[in-house]
Design an enzyme around this catalytic site. Structure first.
Site, PDB file in Angstrom:
ATOM      1  N   HIS A  93     -36.675  51.762 -92.948  1.00  0.00           N
ATOM      2  CA  HIS A  93     -38.033  52.257 -92.747  1.00  0.00           C
ATOM      3  C   HIS A  93     -38.102  53.383 -91.719  1.00  0.00           C
ATOM      4  CE1 HIS A  93     -42.117  51.323 -94.058  1.00  0.00           C
ATOM      5  NE2 HIS A  93     -42.548  51.631 -92.857  1.00  0.00           N
ATOM      6  N   ASP A 154     -47.396  45.977 -87.435  1.00  0.00           N
ATOM      7  CA  ASP A 154     -48.393  45.860 -88.500  1.00  0.00           C
ATOM      8  C   ASP A 154     -47.751  45.554 -89.847  1.00  0.00           C
ATOM      9  OD1 ASP A 154     -50.668  46.305 -86.956  1.00  0.00           O
ATOM     10  OD2 ASP A 154     -50.507  48.470 -87.122  1.00  0.00           O
ATOM     11  N   GLU A 270     -57.056  47.015 -82.271  1.00  0.00           N
ATOM     12  CA  GLU A 270     -56.549  48.296 -82.756  1.00  0.00           C
ATOM     13  C   GLU A 270     -57.751  49.189 -83.077  1.00  0.00           C
ATOM     14  OE1 GLU A 270     -53.590  48.622 -85.753  1.00  0.00           O
ATOM     15  OE2 GLU A 270     -52.165  47.274 -84.768  1.00  0.00           O
TER      16      GLU A 270
END
Length: 523
Positions: A93, A154, A270
Site C-alpha cells: 500500500h 482508517d 477526524e
C-alpha cells in the site's frame, strides 16, 4: 514441461530483463523452507504498489515460512561480495515504490504462505502477531476474546510491520497515540541478518529506531501489540461547518477532553474538507444514502468550502440507554451549522472496517487500481489557518478527486525517541490529500495535474515558511531527507550505520546510497 525446466527458463528471463550482478542460482542454494519465486507474475506484483506511480524490477520474491528464512536471505546479502537489496512488502500500500527492491529480493510478508497466526494474552492484554499480518486479521483474532488494539489506521488491510515502520494513525491517535506508541516488544532482523528481540528495556536503541524507521534498520517479524476491552457498538456522527476557525477550535476542544478525568468525551475525532463540487459523502465510507447525496451547495459554504467534523462514541450494548444523552451533551458544546447533524449506529468491527467496504464498491467500478498521487502532511497548529487560506481556498481551485482529511493530534502521545518526526508544537494536524488519478477527460483529475498540484502545495508551505513534515515521506535528494529529519538526522544516520551498515534494507525509500543499488539514492 518439467518444474525444473520452467524454473531455469524463469531465471534466464530475469537475467536477460534485469541485467543483474546477483546470480539467482546463488539464492537457490540458500535452501529456504518457504518459496523463492522467479515467476514473472510474482515479480510483477512486487514491482509496483498502490500508488501506481512507478515500477521497478526485482530479481525474485521470497515467501517466507518463518523468520529463519528472512535471516538466511538478509545474512546472504550482508555477506555477499557485491551485495543486493532486500525489501519487506506487506499489502503493497505504499505510494512511491518504498517497498520495492530494484535488482534485489522482495520479501512478501503478507499472504497465504504466512507463518503462525496471532497469539492473544487475555491476562496481560496483548497480542503477538507476525509482521506481515494484516490489521483486519489481528482484529479478527482479538475480538474473539472481547479485546482489540487501542490505536488503528482508517484502512485495516495494511500489514502490522508496514504501519509500525511509519507510525500508524487514525482518529484514535489523539488519545492513544499512533500505533507505534502501543507496541510493547518487537522481533527484528537487522541488516546484518541478526534476529533480535527489542523493547523499551532490551535492545532499546533498535526498538526506537524501528518504530517509524521506514524499514531502514530491520525487518519486523513479530510485534507485541497493546490491547483494551473492545466496545460492541459505535455512534458515528458527522456535523458541518462553514467557518474554519470554528471547525478547528471544536476539534482541538474535543481532543483536550482526554486529559481530564470523569469527563464525557468522544473516542474518535477526524474531519475532512469538502470543496465546491464535492459530495459530503466520499469513498472513505458509505455514511449517507447514495440515493440522496448531500452536496456543498445545500449549505452556505464560505469561500466554496465546507468542513465536516467526524466523531464517534464507543459503547457497550448494556449502556445503550445512556448513549443518546451523552452524545447530546457533547454536541451541545460544539459550534457546527444548526441542523447539520448526521448520525448512524453500527457494530464496532463494522466501523473499523468502513473503508474496505467502500474499496469493494470502487473495485467493482474499476476505480481502485488507478494511480494514487497521495500527499500526507503534518501541519503545526499555529499555521493551520494559513494552510486553509492558501491551499483549501486557494490552490485546490474548488475541485478535488478524492477525500481530504484533516484532524489534530496531541504531540505528548508520541515518543520522541522513535524515528518518526512531527512538528515541534503541542498540537499538529494531519492533512491528507487522498486523490485518485482518472483518465476520464477531466484535466483536473489527471495524474500530471494532481502531481503538479502536490508540488504547488509543498512549494506554498516552503514559501510561507509553514514547517510541515511529510507523513509517509518521499524525497529524491539527500538534503531534503536531512531537512525532513532535522535534529534527528544525526541519530538516524548513526543507527543506520549500526544496524544496516551496507545499506541493504528498504532501498526503495531512496534515503541512503548503496554501491550495489541501481536506484538513484540520495545520501
Amino acid at each position: 514441461m518439467s518444474t525444473k525446466l520452467l524454473l531455469t527458463l524463469a531465471i534466464f528471463q530475469v537475467i536477460l530483463t534485469v541485467g543483474l550482478s546477483l546470480d539467482p542460482t546463488e539464492l537457490l542454494r540458500l535452501g529456504f523452507d518457504g518459496q523463492l519465486s522467479f515467476e514473472p507474475s510474482d515479480v510483477e506484483t512486487a514491482s509496483k504498489d498502490f500508488g501506481g506511480l512507478q515500477r521497478t524490477e526485482s530479481v525474485a520474491v521470497l515467501h517466507p515460512s518463518s523468520a529463519e528464512d528472512i535471516v538466511r536471505l538478509v545474512k546472504a546479502a550482508y555477506e555477499s561480495t557485491h551485495g543486493f537489496s532486500v525489501s519487506a512488502r506487506g499489502h503493497g500500500h505504499s505510494i512511491n515504490g518504498q517497498a520495492t527492491a530494484t535488482n534485489g529480493v522482495v520479501i512478501q510478508m503478507s499472504g497465504s504462505r504466512k507463518p503462525a497466526s496471532a497469539i492473544v494474552s487475555e491476562k496481560l492484554m496483548y497480542v503477538d502477531v507476525w509482521g506481515g499480518e494484516l490489521w483486519v486479521d489481528v482484529l479478527r483474532s482479538t475480538i474473539e476474546y472481547g479485546l482489540a488494539p487501542k490505536s488503528w489506521t482508517d484502512y485495516l488491510y495494511l500489514s502490522v510491520g508496514g504501519t509500525i515502520s511509519n507510525a500508524g494513525i487514525s482518529g484514535q491517535a489523539f488519545n492513544h497515540g499512533p500505533q507505534i506508541s502501543n507496541v510493547y516488544e518487537l522481533d527484528v532482523i537487522t541488516g546484518k541478518g541478526e534476529l533480535l528481540t527489542c523493547s523499551e528495556e532490551e535492545n532499546s536503541d533498535l526498538y526506537h529506531a524501528v518504530l517509524g524507521g521506514l524499514g531502514q534498520f530491520g525487518i519486523i517479524t513479530r510485534a507485541r501489540i497493546a490491547l483494551e476491552r473492545a466496545p460492541q457498538r459505535v455512534r458515528w456522527i458527522r456535523v458541518l461547518y462553514s467557518n474554519f476557525s470554528g471547525f478547528t477550535e471544536d476539534q482541538e476542544y474535543l481532543i483536550s477532553l482526554h486529559g481530564q478525568e470523569d469527563t464525557q468525551k468522544f473516542d474518535y475525532v477526524e474531519g475532512f474538507v469538502i470543496v465546491d463540487e464535492g459530495l459530503i459523502n466520499n469513498w472513505r465510507s458509505s455514511f449517507f444514502s447514495s440515493n440522496n447525496p448531500l452536496k456543498v451547495s445545500s449549505f452556505n459554504a464560505e469561500g466554496g468550502v465546507l468542513y465536516c467534523l467526524e466523531i464517534a462514541k464507543n459503547y457497550q450494548e448494556s449502556n445503550a440507554l445512556s448513549i443518546d444523552q451523552e452524545v447530546e451533551d457533547l454536541l451541545k458544546k460544539l459550534n457546527f451549522i444548526p441542523g447539520s447533524i448526521f448520525a448512524t449506529d453500527l457494530p464496532y468491527v463494522d466501523f473499523l472496517d468502513r473503508v474496505h467496504k467502500a474499496e469493494l464498491k470502487l473495485r467493482s467500478k474499476g476505480l481502485w487500481d488507478v494511480p494514487h498521487p497521495w500527499l500526507n502532511l503534518f501541519v503545526p497548529k499555529s499555521r493551520i489557518a494559513d494552510f486553509d487560506q492558501g491551499v483549501f481556498k486557494g490552490i485546490l481551485g474548488k475541485k478535488t478527486s478524492g477525500p481530504i482529511l484533516i484532524y489534530p493530534m496531541n504531540k505528548n502521545k508520541w515518543d520522541n525517541k522513535s524515528s518518526t518526526v512531527t512538528p515541534e508544537e503541542d498540537i499538529f494536524y494531519l492533512v491528507a490529500f487522498l486523490r485518485s488519478a482518472l483518465d476520464n477527460g477531466n484535466e483536473t483529475q489527471t495524474l500530471e495535474y494532481l502531481r503538479n498540484q502536490n508540488r504547488q502545495i509543498l512549494r506554498f508551505c516552503d514559501d510561507e515558511k509553514i514547517n510541515v513534515k511529510q507523513y509517509l515521506p518521499h524525497y529524491n535528494k539527500g538534503q531534503e531527507w536531512i531537512h525532513h529529519f532535522g535534529n534527528k538526522w544525526s541519530q538516524f544516520l548513526k543507527r543506520k550505520m549500526e544496524f544496516d551498515p551496507r545499506g541493504i534494507l528498504a532501498t526503495g525509500q531512496r534515503i541512503f546510497k548503496s554501491s550495489f543499488n541501481p536506484n538513484k539514492a540520495s545520501w
